[in-house]
Motif scaffolding. Sequence first.
Motif, mmCIF file in Angstrom:
data_model
loop_
_atom_site.group_PDB
_atom_site.id
_atom_site.type_symbol
_atom_site.label_atom_id
_atom_site.label_comp_id
_atom_site.label_asym_id
_atom_site.label_seq_id
_atom_site.Cartn_x
_atom_site.Cartn_y
_atom_site.Cartn_z
ATOM 1 N N ASP A 160 -5.776 8.418 -6.806
ATOM 2 C CA ASP A 160 -5.764 9.773 -7.353
ATOM 3 C C ASP A 160 -4.628 9.938 -8.360
ATOM 4 O O ASP A 160 -4.790 10.562 -9.405
ATOM 5 C CB ASP A 160 -5.603 10.812 -6.241
ATOM 6 C CG ASP A 160 -6.846 10.933 -5.377
ATOM 7 O OD1 ASP A 160 -7.945 10.547 -5.846
ATOM 8 O OD2 ASP A 160 -6.712 11.406 -4.239
ATOM 9 N N LEU A 176 3.500 5.710 5.078
ATOM 10 C CA LEU A 176 2.705 4.934 6.023
ATOM 11 C C LEU A 176 3.020 5.432 7.436
ATOM 12 O O LEU A 176 3.715 4.793 8.217
ATOM 13 C CB LEU A 176 3.029 3.449 5.863
ATOM 14 C CG LEU A 176 2.071 2.449 6.474
ATOM 15 C CD1 LEU A 176 0.672 2.582 5.882
ATOM 16 C CD2 LEU A 176 2.600 1.043 6.269
ATOM 17 N N GLY A 214 0.807 -1.221 0.000
ATOM 18 C CA GLY A 214 0.000 0.000 0.000
ATOM 19 C C GLY A 214 0.835 1.262 0.000
ATOM 20 O O GLY A 214 0.403 2.307 -0.489
ATOM 21 N N SER A 215 2.029 1.184 0.533
ATOM 22 C CA SER A 215 2.920 2.338 0.551
ATOM 23 C C SER A 215 3.688 2.481 -0.756
ATOM 24 O O SER A 215 3.998 3.589 -1.185
ATOM 25 C CB SER A 215 3.906 2.190 1.719
ATOM 26 O OG SER A 215 4.771 3.284 1.796
ATOM 27 N N ASN A 217 8.864 5.611 -1.364
ATOM 28 C CA ASN A 217 7.477 5.192 -1.564
ATOM 29 C C ASN A 217 6.582 6.419 -1.699
ATOM 30 O O ASN A 217 6.760 7.397 -0.970
ATOM 31 C CB ASN A 217 7.001 4.352 -0.382
ATOM 32 C CG ASN A 217 7.696 3.005 -0.312
ATOM 33 O OD1 ASN A 217 8.570 2.698 -1.103
ATOM 34 N ND2 ASN A 217 7.292 2.189 0.646
ATOM 35 N N PRO A 218 5.616 6.380 -2.611
ATOM 36 C CA PRO A 218 4.750 7.544 -2.808
ATOM 37 C C PRO A 218 3.776 7.781 -1.652
ATOM 38 O O PRO A 218 3.349 8.907 -1.424
ATOM 39 C CB PRO A 218 4.001 7.231 -4.104
ATOM 40 C CG PRO A 218 4.066 5.747 -4.246
ATOM 41 C CD PRO A 218 5.335 5.320 -3.584
ATOM 42 N N ASN A 219 3.430 6.733 -0.934
ATOM 43 C CA ASN A 219 2.497 6.868 0.188
ATOM 44 C C ASN A 219 3.248 6.622 1.492
ATOM 45 O O ASN A 219 3.755 5.529 1.728
ATOM 46 C CB ASN A 219 1.351 5.858 0.066
ATOM 47 C CG ASN A 219 0.606 6.026 -1.241
ATOM 48 O OD1 ASN A 219 0.159 7.109 -1.574
ATOM 49 N ND2 ASN A 219 0.518 4.953 -2.003
ATOM 50 N N PRO A 273 1.129 3.656 -6.231
ATOM 51 C CA PRO A 273 0.548 4.999 -6.240
ATOM 52 C C PRO A 273 -0.920 4.963 -5.807
ATOM 53 O O PRO A 273 -1.590 3.938 -5.929
ATOM 54 C CB PRO A 273 0.688 5.427 -7.708
ATOM 55 C CG PRO A 273 0.745 4.156 -8.475
ATOM 56 C CD PRO A 273 1.401 3.153 -7.579
ATOM 57 N N SER A 274 -1.385 6.069 -5.295
ATOM 58 C CA SER A 274 -2.788 6.164 -4.878
ATOM 59 C C SER A 274 -3.701 6.164 -6.102
ATOM 60 O O SER A 274 -3.257 6.378 -7.237
ATOM 61 C CB SER A 274 -3.006 7.447 -4.082
ATOM 62 O OG SER A 274 -2.866 8.560 -4.941
#
Length: 198
Positions: free
Chosen positions: A126, A151, A119-120, A147-149, A123-124
Amino acid sequence: MNDPGRAHLFIPNADALMCSLVPNSPTKTFSYTKGGLLFKKGVCNLQNVTALSFLLIVYARSMDRMKKRIVCGKEMADSKRLINIAKSQADYILGKNPERMSYMVGFGRKYPQKIHHRGSVLPSLDAHPQRLRCRDGDVYFKSDKPNPNILIGALVGGPAYNYSFQDSRYNPGQTEPTTYLNAPFVGVLAYLTKPTIV
């Protein structure tokens, strides 16, 4: 522990475990790095640190209620000493260490950027509204970018004995956040925010 008739079954083993964690105890079975991190050989060392820190706090609170101290060879350990050991471990995890590295994602100035967590890494919706098929995530996993997200609050496996930490998705032993790391650390932090033994 509220039943004195059964305490003899539990307390000697619990005392022995606590002595095995006291740094100068002759029965110490865990080592400490030069920077002060409790260390047991294997991958994902912080699983030991967080679980044992939680146990130190739980047993220290029990010792405090019983007005008890334990003898570890020539070393004495009271509830405050056990709490201080647990606190030193939490401090280390959060960045008070030779590398000034926080092993909690999003906490402090320097923390893991490339954690092993799907999940991290991906990409999201969006940023990438198209569906990702099974192997479509490989390009993100293999990227050298952070990582784009983020956590935020996730605790990772932590450093090796020599302080080395490879911030890489290919190194899950050091960079993967797991429930068995994070759950006991929540208990440690919950206590340390409002300690009853100081």
